[in-house]
Enzyme design. Sequence first.
Site, PDB file in Angstrom:
ATOM      1  N   HIS A 310     -10.837   6.551   1.945  1.00  0.00           N
ATOM      2  CA  HIS A 310     -12.195   6.068   1.696  1.00  0.00           C
ATOM      3  C   HIS A 310     -12.138   4.620   1.260  1.00  0.00           C
ATOM      4  O   HIS A 310     -11.216   4.223   0.550  1.00  0.00           O
ATOM      5  CB  HIS A 310     -12.880   6.908   0.604  1.00  0.00           C
ATOM      6  CG  HIS A 310     -14.356   6.743   0.619  1.00  0.00           C
ATOM      7  ND1 HIS A 310     -14.997   5.743  -0.069  1.00  0.00           N
ATOM      8  CD2 HIS A 310     -15.315   7.421   1.289  1.00  0.00           C
ATOM      9  CE1 HIS A 310     -16.291   5.823   0.170  1.00  0.00           C
ATOM     10  NE2 HIS A 310     -16.522   6.824   0.981  1.00  0.00           N
ATOM     11  N   ASP A 368     -15.862  14.615   4.154  1.00  0.00           N
ATOM     12  CA  ASP A 368     -16.012  15.080   5.534  1.00  0.00           C
ATOM     13  C   ASP A 368     -14.955  16.090   5.928  1.00  0.00           C
ATOM     14  O   ASP A 368     -15.153  16.868   6.863  1.00  0.00           O
ATOM     15  CB  ASP A 368     -15.966  13.885   6.494  1.00  0.00           C
ATOM     16  CG  ASP A 368     -17.229  13.065   6.389  1.00  0.00           C
ATOM     17  OD1 ASP A 368     -18.263  13.657   6.061  1.00  0.00           O
ATOM     18  OD2 ASP A 368     -17.169  11.846   6.615  1.00  0.00           O
TER      19      ASP A 368
HETATM   20  N1  CMC Z   1      -4.888   7.960   8.124  1.00  0.00           N
HETATM   21  C1  CMC Z   1      -3.776   7.179   8.094  1.00  0.00           C
HETATM   22  N2  CMC Z   1      -3.711   5.982   7.481  1.00  0.00           N
HETATM   23  C2  CMC Z   1      -4.830   5.538   6.889  1.00  0.00           C
HETATM   24  C3  CMC Z   1      -6.011   6.278   6.874  1.00  0.00           C
HETATM   25  C4  CMC Z   1      -6.025   7.543   7.513  1.00  0.00           C
HETATM   26  N3  CMC Z   1      -7.140   8.292   7.531  1.00  0.00           N
HETATM   27  N4  CMC Z   1      -6.981   5.600   6.210  1.00  0.00           N
HETATM   28  C5  CMC Z   1      -6.405   4.436   5.806  1.00  0.00           C
HETATM   29  N5  CMC Z   1      -5.106   4.405   6.211  1.00  0.00           N
HETATM   30  C6  CMC Z   1      -4.129   3.341   5.915  1.00  0.00           C
HETATM   31  C7  CMC Z   1      -4.381   2.134   6.791  1.00  0.00           C
HETATM   32  O1  CMC Z   1      -3.611   2.166   7.971  1.00  0.00           O
HETATM   33  C8  CMC Z   1      -3.957   1.012   5.866  1.00  0.00           C
HETATM   34  O2  CMC Z   1      -2.556   0.940   5.885  1.00  0.00           O
HETATM   35  P1  CMC Z   1      -1.819  -0.496   5.690  1.00  0.00           P
HETATM   36  O3  CMC Z   1      -2.215  -0.978   4.314  1.00  0.00           O
HETATM   37  O4  CMC Z   1      -0.369  -0.163   5.794  1.00  0.00           O
HETATM   38  O5  CMC Z   1      -2.334  -1.387   6.775  1.00  0.00           O
HETATM   39  C9  CMC Z   1      -4.364   1.489   4.478  1.00  0.00           C
HETATM   40  O6  CMC Z   1      -4.377   2.937   4.572  1.00  0.00           O
HETATM   41  C10 CMC Z   1      -5.732   1.001   4.026  1.00  0.00           C
HETATM   42  O7  CMC Z   1      -6.678   1.319   5.051  1.00  0.00           O
HETATM   43  P2  CMC Z   1      -7.930   0.425   5.424  1.00  0.00           P
HETATM   44  O8  CMC Z   1      -8.316   0.684   6.852  1.00  0.00           O
HETATM   45  O9  CMC Z   1      -7.704  -0.989   4.998  1.00  0.00           O
HETATM   46  O10 CMC Z   1      -9.015   1.039   4.467  1.00  0.00           O
HETATM   47  P3  CMC Z   1     -10.569   0.913   4.637  1.00  0.00           P
HETATM   48  O11 CMC Z   1     -11.130   0.934   3.269  1.00  0.00           O
HETATM   49  O12 CMC Z   1     -10.949  -0.237   5.505  1.00  0.00           O
HETATM   50  O13 CMC Z   1     -10.959   2.249   5.454  1.00  0.00           O
HETATM   51  C11 CMC Z   1     -11.762   4.360   6.045  1.00  0.00           C
HETATM   52  C12 CMC Z   1     -11.595   3.331   4.917  1.00  0.00           C
HETATM   53  C13 CMC Z   1     -12.613   5.533   5.515  1.00  0.00           C
HETATM   54  C14 CMC Z   1     -12.541   3.746   7.224  1.00  0.00           C
HETATM   55  C15 CMC Z   1     -10.366   4.848   6.503  1.00  0.00           C
HETATM   56  O14 CMC Z   1      -9.685   5.450   5.430  1.00  0.00           O
HETATM   57  C16 CMC Z   1     -10.430   5.800   7.687  1.00  0.00           C
HETATM   58  O15 CMC Z   1     -10.505   5.347   8.832  1.00  0.00           O
HETATM   59  N6  CMC Z   1     -10.442   7.168   7.435  1.00  0.00           N
HETATM   60  C17 CMC Z   1     -10.596   8.115   8.483  1.00  0.00           C
HETATM   61  C18 CMC Z   1     -12.065   8.258   8.818  1.00  0.00           C
HETATM   62  C19 CMC Z   1     -12.851   9.016   7.761  1.00  0.00           C
HETATM   63  O16 CMC Z   1     -12.420  10.078   7.321  1.00  0.00           O
HETATM   64  N7  CMC Z   1     -14.030   8.483   7.393  1.00  0.00           N
HETATM   65  C20 CMC Z   1     -14.936   9.127   6.466  1.00  0.00           C
HETATM   66  C21 CMC Z   1     -15.121   8.366   5.209  1.00  0.00           C
HETATM   67  S1  CMC Z   1     -16.007   9.339   3.985  1.00  0.00           S
HETATM   68  C22 CMC Z   1     -17.598   9.543   4.613  1.00  0.00           C
HETATM   69  C23 CMC Z   1     -18.340   8.278   4.861  1.00  0.00           C
HETATM   70  O17 CMC Z   1     -18.336   7.376   4.001  1.00  0.00           O
HETATM   71  O18 CMC Z   1     -18.993   8.183   5.887  1.00  0.00           O
END
Ligand code: CMC
Length: 433
Positions: A310, A368
């Site tokens: 998240h 989710d």
């Molecule tokens: N699986 C594997 N690696 C992950 C994941 C994941 N689900 N989420 C983040 N990471 C890694 C990412 O690769 C990065 O690694 P590094 O620092 O080595 O580059 C690190 O964790 C930080 O990730 P980020 O993309 O910079 O984090 P963010 O805050 O931009 O993304 C997120 C948040 C929710 C978009 C992301 O965690 C994700 O894509 N999760 C899967 C989709 C999901 O479940 N979304 C629902 C969110 S809750 C409901 C809502 O708010 O709508």
Amino acid sequence: MADGKHTRSATLTIEGKEIDLPILSPTVGPDVLDIRKLYAQGNVFTYDPGFTSTASCDSTITYIDGDEGELLYRGYPIEQLAEKSHFLEVCYLLLYGELPDAAQMEDFENRVTRHTMLHEQMQYFFRGFRRDAHPMATMVGVVGAMSAFYHDSTDVNDPWQREVAAIRMIAKMPTIAAWAFKYSVGQPFVYPRNSLDYAGNFLNMCFAVPAEDYVVDPILSRAMDRIMMLHADHEQNASTSTVRLAGSSGANPFACIAAGIACLWGPAHGGANQACLEMLREIGTVDRIPEFIARAKDKDDPFRLMGFGHRVYKNFDPRAKVMKQSADEVLGLLGIKNNETLKVAKELEKIALEDDYFVSKKLYPNVDFYSGIILEAMGFPTSMFTPIFALSRTVGWIAQWKEMIGDPTQKIGRPRQLYVGAPRRDYVEVESR
Ligand code: CMC
């Protein structure tokens, strides 16, 4: 409020010139630097793709402490609301700022219940879609079209019309979501029933058929009500910011909420519950989990574990805790033990919570992950997961939209950019290119 007095400031020095930036103090949470005069005084903009360090507004509605795993609606912890309150009371709280007394609650429930039917002409609008349309596509279209059906509540400058639009959308969204579902499975539309509560009525509109009665199980309607409460608002997330941005131009409320629904659809946001269940099905059996865990860790593979991580919660998602408990209750009630998808979910949760990659990056199961499991067990197809999120989030979008419209300091949203394209150049005739 951001235009109130401030006593502290920070100094920014740009090429020798000092600029004072007021420091604003929130009720709770980190301080916020007020940079509104930065361009006028320093001739610079700030650069913050994804708004990871930028507060786009002030708000009194929802507070999240990502490090503590805390979520408050108008100051009340989500865990207390999930245990003691119900969705319509939470709607009242989000919209008006305080918990209602008994008379206020009764009046609010009456108003919502009396607006649940759709204009009869709207069913022809539904019938214009292909049967295999995704229910989110239908919802974006139908909610946007509400402004063509309810002309008397589109004037954003009239507080009464804003109120009517708010009640209409909260009341009608379950009917719209249920009808989008019914249409996609080729069954007749089921009209709302005023004798049922909000969640029970939604389940009835989804699962009843004219040929036989559907009896709403109180455990399932309570679980649905909880899903709705937990998704009701989440401060300035992507879809809420979309609603605010759309509304900042003075667009009518139905158009703004349709924009929010469109944004929510994406798999990184509300679409994650559908994507998560599809991922669990793709994994298929417990023995294939390590393969997918390895893919999630691989920097060269775009695959991510859906339902994990998240932007704000870096400890745990408090909604996920409550949802996990609901998932256990629902699965227990329905006697579901041997479902392979659910086995994969349980095992994946266990492995990811122990795996160093996920632990060190603070990637926990989010709301989710569990909501998808509950909805699957209830009999919803994955395509309905995001519409249920949308109908639950509608009240949050509306509360945020109303707050913005009522704010005298509100301006049209207009971010700046760091231009890295070609500098000025002269047009070249086609024969000379
Ligand atoms: N699986 C594997 N690696 C992950 C994941 C994941 N689900 N989420 C983040 N990471 C890694 C990412 O690769 C990065 O690694 P590094 O620092 O080595 O580059 C690190 O964790 C930080 O990730 P980020 O993309 O910079 O984090 P963010 O805050 O931009 O993304 C997120 C948040 C929710 C978009 C992301 O965690 C994700 O894509 N999760 C899967 C989709 C999901 O479940 N979304 C629902 C969110 S809750 C409901 C809502 O708010 O709508």
